[in-house]
Write an enzyme that holds these catalytic residues in place. Structure first.
Site, short mmCIF file in Angstrom:
data_model
loop_
_atom_site.label_atom_id
_atom_site.label_comp_id
_atom_site.label_asym_id
_atom_site.label_seq_id
_atom_site.Cartn_x
_atom_site.Cartn_y
_atom_site.Cartn_z
N CYS A 56 3.45 -5.48 1.82
CA CYS A 56 3.72 -4.56 2.93
C CYS A 56 3.31 -5.19 4.27
O CYS A 56 3.98 -6.09 4.75
CB CYS A 56 3.05 -3.23 2.69
SG CYS A 56 3.73 -1.90 3.70
N HIS A 60 3.55 -1.60 -3.06
CA HIS A 60 2.09 -1.69 -3.25
C HIS A 60 1.69 -1.75 -4.72
O HIS A 60 1.29 -0.72 -5.28
CB HIS A 60 1.42 -0.51 -2.57
CG HIS A 60 1.53 -0.53 -1.09
ND1 HIS A 60 0.75 -1.34 -0.30
CD2 HIS A 60 2.35 0.13 -0.24
CE1 HIS A 60 1.08 -1.18 0.96
NE2 HIS A 60 2.05 -0.30 1.04
N GLU A 100 -0.94 -2.68 -5.89
CA GLU A 100 -2.38 -2.41 -6.04
C GLU A 100 -2.65 -0.92 -6.23
O GLU A 100 -3.77 -0.53 -6.54
CB GLU A 100 -3.16 -2.96 -4.84
CG GLU A 100 -3.07 -2.15 -3.54
CD GLU A 100 -1.77 -2.33 -2.77
OE1 GLU A 100 -0.83 -2.97 -3.30
OE2 GLU A 100 -1.68 -1.81 -1.64
#
Lengths: 193, 296
Positions: free
Chosen positions: A78, A176, A178
């Protein structure tokens, strides 16, 4: 291998937790000294304008650019992808890019937060080993990839927009990995780093 | 763009934006010019409102949602996320703010509450909400109503950090105690906190709130930001502290640097130099209205 996580602002702690999960002890990078001690780097999501300013204040931009030129393996998600792209549309006029990967991105290209979304991401079209099931991508005020250079490997697209790309030692995702429990994308980065 | 697997307004997406704002500073701004100063200084988001808390406190009267035209002006001025405040329980204001395309709604005690018994059902919205809390029970009740980000309330508009510290210590202290409790004690914790058992059990397992926690209310200096970050806040909101100080731009930037380097006293000392006067502070005992008492 020592994997650093750029820890100026954003979701760095989440990346560090995932890296720990996949078996590498992450190092938080806030200074040029920290950077010189790592063999690979994750650049997290967050606000790219804030991170860009903090890169300058921490005097990290120049050493980071040099390490990138020397082939430091890096994974940008991002905002991290925005900082690595060769050209950024709809950013701030003074926003400087590291130009480590040959692609043009449009900041917040999918819209505002109300347009943020989850979508299935099919890596390598599902034909790669370990990628027979899709990855759930979380896109938050995400950048749109509007052009990729000839040397770019597009690993996944959503609605014809590349969302996971690689060029040599540089990997970028507009979503994302994560934020979800699936570790495959971090594993892909660590294996190739 | 007709991907059937695409979904918006999910908890992952709503909580995810708060994750991206971690380690940053959200600044109150009342016009596009201030919004640009905030963005230039490295703010991760701006809170658009008509009057900063210290002015609301001074002026008295009913404080409401800001004029949509003013919010639009601020949205147009910056590229970072824009937040806006609505009154506690005023779901119609929240519907309007969502329709304006604002990125985060703050159901805020700084405005005059609209409902004495009910907060907004935040699950009914695609836009994420942040809510204030003075203690863990309040935080968990807001999360059970759908809040995706908690900020400790502090006492807005005072430039006095003492209430923020009290609230953070209370929340972090109870989280620590819950992680040491056995499974039978968790029922008692849920009862005492007047909060859903499932959330208490989740905290016992993970050792943290299910959503990010930022700090608000009384932050006026880089050292204040460092203090609350060291006490467990993951980002800071600065309201009156920037634009009621002598020289807003350098102070805003200094607080941004302090939030990133909150554990490094050498950097904190460097960024704290020559900032001019901070906003005038207020003693909590002298206040006519305690904003933190609003909400429950």
């Amino acid at each position: 291998m020592k994997v650093g996580v750029l820890a100026l602002q954003g979701a760095f702690a989440r990346h560090a937790a995932v890296l720990t999960d996949v078996g590498v002890a992450p190092i938080e990078v806030r200074t040029p000294e920290h950077l010189s001690g790592v063999d690979a780097l994750v650049m997290p999501g967050g606000e790219s304008t804030t991170m860009s300013m903090l890169l300058d204040i921490a005097e990290l931009r120049q050493p980071l650019a040099e390490r990138l030129a020397e082939g430091l393996p890096v994974f940008g998600t991002c905002a991290g992808m925005i900082l690595l792209a060769s050209s950024v549309a709809d950013g701030r006029s003074d926003q400087e890019s590291l130009a480590a990967i040959d692609m043009d991105v449009r900041r917040n290209g999918y819209g505002r937060q109300i347009d943020s979304f989850e979508a299935d991401v099919n890596v390598g079209g599902g034909g790669l080993p370990g990628w027979d099931t899709p990855f759930r991508g979380v896109f938050i005020r995400a950048p749109v990839v509007e052009r990729v250079g000839d040397g770019i490997e597009v690993l996944a697209s959503v609605d014809d927009n590349p969302v996971l790309c690689r060029q040599g030692h540089v990997m970028v995702a507009s979503f994302h990995p994560e934020l979800t429990a699936d570790r495959r994308i971090h594993e892909l980065f660590v294996e190739s780093a | 763009m007709n991907d059937i697997t695409r979904s918006t307004g999910t908890q992952l997406v709503k909580r995810g934006l708060a994750e991206m704002l971690k380690g940053g500073v959200v600044m109150d701004v009342v016009n596009p010019e201030q919004a640009r100063i905030a963005e230039d200084a490295g703010a991760v988001a701006v809170m658009a409102l008509e009057r900063v808390p210290s002015d609301i406190r001074r002026d008295g009267g009913v404080a409401r949602m800001s004029d949509p035209e003013m919010i639009e002006g601020i949205k147009a001025a910056v590229t970072i996320p824009v937040m806006a405040k609505v009154r506690i329980g005023h779901f119609a204001e929240a519907q309007i703010i969502q329709a304006l395309g604002v990125d985060y709604v703050d159901e805020s005690e700084v405005l005059t509450p609209a409902d004495e018994a009910h907060h907004i059902d935040k699950w009914a919205f695609d836009v994420p909400f942040v809510c204030g809390a003075t203690n863990l029970g309040e935080a968990l009740r807001r999360i059970s109503e759908g809040a995706c980000l908690i900020r400790s309330k502090g006492e807005a508009g005072t430039g006095n950090i003492v209430e923020a510290v009290r609230h953070l210590r209370s929340i972090m202290g109870d989280i620590g105690r819950i992680t040491k409790a056995d499974s039978a004690e968790l029922f008692e914790w849920a009862k005492r906190l007047q909060s859903p058992l499932s959330l208490v059990q989740e905290i016992a397992e993970t050792g943290e709130l299910p959503v990010p926690m930022f700090c608000a209310g009384g932050i006026a200096t880089p050292a204040d930001a460092s203090l609350v970050m060291q006490l467990g806040a993951q980002s800071v909101f600065v309201g009156s502290g920037i634009f009621k100080s002598d020289d807003p731009a350098p102070r805003a930037r200094a607080i941004v640097e302090a939030t990133t380097n909150f554990t490094d006293p050498v950097i904190l000392g460097k960024v704290s130099r020559g900032l001019g006067a901070a906003m005038p502070g207020l003693e909590i005992d002298t206040l006519e209205t305690r904003l933190a008492d609003r909400g429950w």
